[in-house]
Scaffold this active site. Structure first.
Site, PDB file in Angstrom:
ATOM      1  N   GLY A  10      -6.105 -13.840  23.785  1.00 12.91           N
ATOM      2  CA  GLY A  10      -5.774 -11.942  22.749  1.00 12.91           C
ATOM      3  C   GLY A  10      -6.956 -12.561  22.684  1.00 12.91           C
ATOM      4  N   LYS A 219       4.673 -19.485   7.434  1.00 16.42           N
ATOM      5  CA  LYS A 219       4.018 -18.037   7.949  1.00 16.42           C
ATOM      6  C   LYS A 219       4.487 -16.785   7.060  1.00 16.42           C
ATOM      7  CE  LYS A 219       0.666 -15.060   8.865  1.00 16.42           C
ATOM      8  NZ  LYS A 219      -0.261 -14.930   8.325  1.00 16.42           N
ATOM      9  N   CYS A 275       0.054  -7.271   8.683  1.00 20.63           N
ATOM     10  CA  CYS A 275       0.891  -8.070   8.109  1.00 20.63           C
ATOM     11  C   CYS A 275       1.951  -8.011   7.081  1.00 20.63           C
ATOM     12  CB  CYS A 275       0.197  -9.856   8.129  1.00 20.63           C
ATOM     13  SG  CYS A 275      -0.903  -9.882   9.397  1.00 20.63           S
TER      14      CYS A 275
END
Length: 472
Positions: A10, A219, A275
């Site tokens: 990635g 996270k 995000c």
């Protein structure tokens, strides 16, 4: 095992910068970033990287073709690597169970199956992408169910805590590095191996080790907490506008409390990026699946308030422009979701543009780092409009802010680029239609000075500023 070669699957916003810094700080380790997109890899090997991040190009230039490589030869990189980062996209599901909330792990699963198929020797596989709790367990099942005889895998969770625009500093001067792994002997040894990589430049006391599930949840929790602070201050900005209070003064007073602190207390038109919304929606979905509806509802409100803030700001634009923007020219300054990045994912500017276009406005758009092709792609995407040709006719994209604002009825600040603070607003005012309006969605301008020039100024969390001689 001594880590000599690292492979990262990635070449995006996480994999590229992370592995570039690892290569910079670990000259004894060969780092290869792979991706199926030959176009993206070509960009990483060129003088114009596929992403804009301050300081990134300089890091890449120091290491590229020395111990940092970008390649489409995935088989070779996986075969030779001792440690493999999975840094692929984990978008929100668009269809099926969990649509609009759950994370789509098809790329993570695809990477795991590829590793299992290619690997000829023992590997440490590190989950770098943001994933739901227990995703590492799923990766491990895939790897162990498909592994070749004698090949063993250890799975670690090592989430990134990067902020676009400051990612290189975040990596070099990290607040913490979080590594989660199994409590088995093999799992603990894998944690030590990855810790050794980071200890090339990160003090050991800043490396936190946990079990895999705590790492994964941490996270999501970190992004949820940060986003909630933005929604908290934005909720109070609405109160300020209704009462005459100033959100900047409120935020300053609240932020002086050492228990609270001043970070992420800047009111604006709302948060964006790849995000925050995705991770909170994922957290909401997890809570619902765990039969925790009250917790799910709590975090859903963070998202709802963010949508409300964008709606409220855009309604104010229409209201102050005499309740119509039909055929009026409006300048949108800033299209990225924040300054110092070219990323437009979930950018509030997209929502503002859509609403104004739906109201019949003509938009002049300028952003110093977002490519014109990206702006067009965002505004003509099927999820944005059923009439892409109509949108193309209604927008003009400029590479100069003065040209973008000339002849417009209003300027709308959607991104807090430093460049916008230093513009000559007297010149901009002289070339605009009158009365001239500025809508500062990021609270970065000197509003009293703009009012003295002649602008009508509206910003988030403060009542509209204007010259008394204008008769309002």
């Amino acid at each position: 095992m001594v880590i000599k070669k690292i492979c990262c699957i990635g070449a995006g916003y996480v994999g590229g910068p992370t592995c570039s810094v690892i290569a910079l700080k670990c000259p004894d380790i060969e780092v290869t970033v792979v991706d199926k997109s030959s176009e993206r890899i070509q960009q990483w090997n060129s003088n114009k990287l596929p992403i804009y991040e301050p300081g990134l190009y300089e890091v890449v230039l120091k290491c590229r073709d020395k111990n940092l490589f970008f390649s489409t030869n995935i088989n070779k990189a996986i075969t030779e690597a001792d440690l493999i980062f999975i840094s692929v996209n984990t978008p929100t599901k668009l269809n099926g169970n969990g649509k609009g909330r759950a994370a789509d792990l098809k790329y993570v699963e695809g990477a795991a199956r590829m590793i299992a198929d290619i690997a000829q020797s023992n590997k440490i596989v590190v989950e770098k992408s943001t994933v739901p709790v227990k995703a590492a367990e799923s990766i491990l099942r895939i790897l162990r169910a498909n592994h070749k005889k004698g090949v063993k895998f250890q799975i670690l969770s090592n989430p990134e805590f990067l902020s676009e625009g400051t990612a290189i500093d975040n990596l070099i001067n990290a607040d913490r590095v979080l590594i989660g792994g199994e409590e088995s002997e093999g799992g603990q040894q894998a944690i030590k191996e990855l810790s050794w990589v980071y200890e090339h430049w990160i003090p050991a006391e800043k490396i936190i080790t946990t079990n895999t599930w705590s790492s994964e949840l941490s996270k999501l929790a970190a992004n949820a907490f940060l986003a909630s602070r933005i929604s908290n201050i934005n909720s109070l900005s609405a109160v300020c506008e209704a009462t005459g209070a100033d959100i900047s003064e409120v935020a300053n007073a609240v932020g002086k409390d050492s228990r609270i602190g001043s970070k992420f207390l800047q009111a604006s038109i709302g948060f964006g990026g790849s995000c925050f919304q995705k991770d909170i929606l994922n957290l909401v979905y997890i809570c619902e699946c765990l039969n925790l509806p009250e917790v799910a509802s709590y975090w859903q409100q963070v998202i709802d308030l963010n949508e409300y803030q964008k709606t409220r700001f855009t309604k104010k634009i229409v209201e102050l422009l005499f309740n119509t923007v039909s055929d009026k020219k409006l300048a949108i300054l800033g299209f990225a979701f924040k300054k110092d990045t070219g990323d437009t994912r979930e950018s509030p500017a997209i929502y503002v543009a859509k609403t104004l276009l739906d109201e019949g406005a003509k938009l002049h758009i300028y952003d110093p780092k977002v490519e014109a092709t990206q702006i067009l792609d965002d505004l003509t995407h099927p999820s944005f409009t059923p009439d892409p040709e109509g949108v193309r006719k209604a927008i003009e994209i400029y590479d100069d802010p003065y040209q973008a604002t000339a002849g417009t009825h209003a300027v709308v600040i959607c991104t807090e680029w430093d460049e916008f603070i230093g513009l000559d607003y007297e010149e901009i005012y002289s070339n605009m239609m009158k009365p001239a309006f500025i809508f500062d969605g990021r609270k970065i301008l000197n509003h009293d000075k703009l009012a003295n020039i002649g602008f009508f100024v509206h910003t988030v969390g403060k009542q509209t500023v204007y010259k008394a001689v204008n008769g309002f």
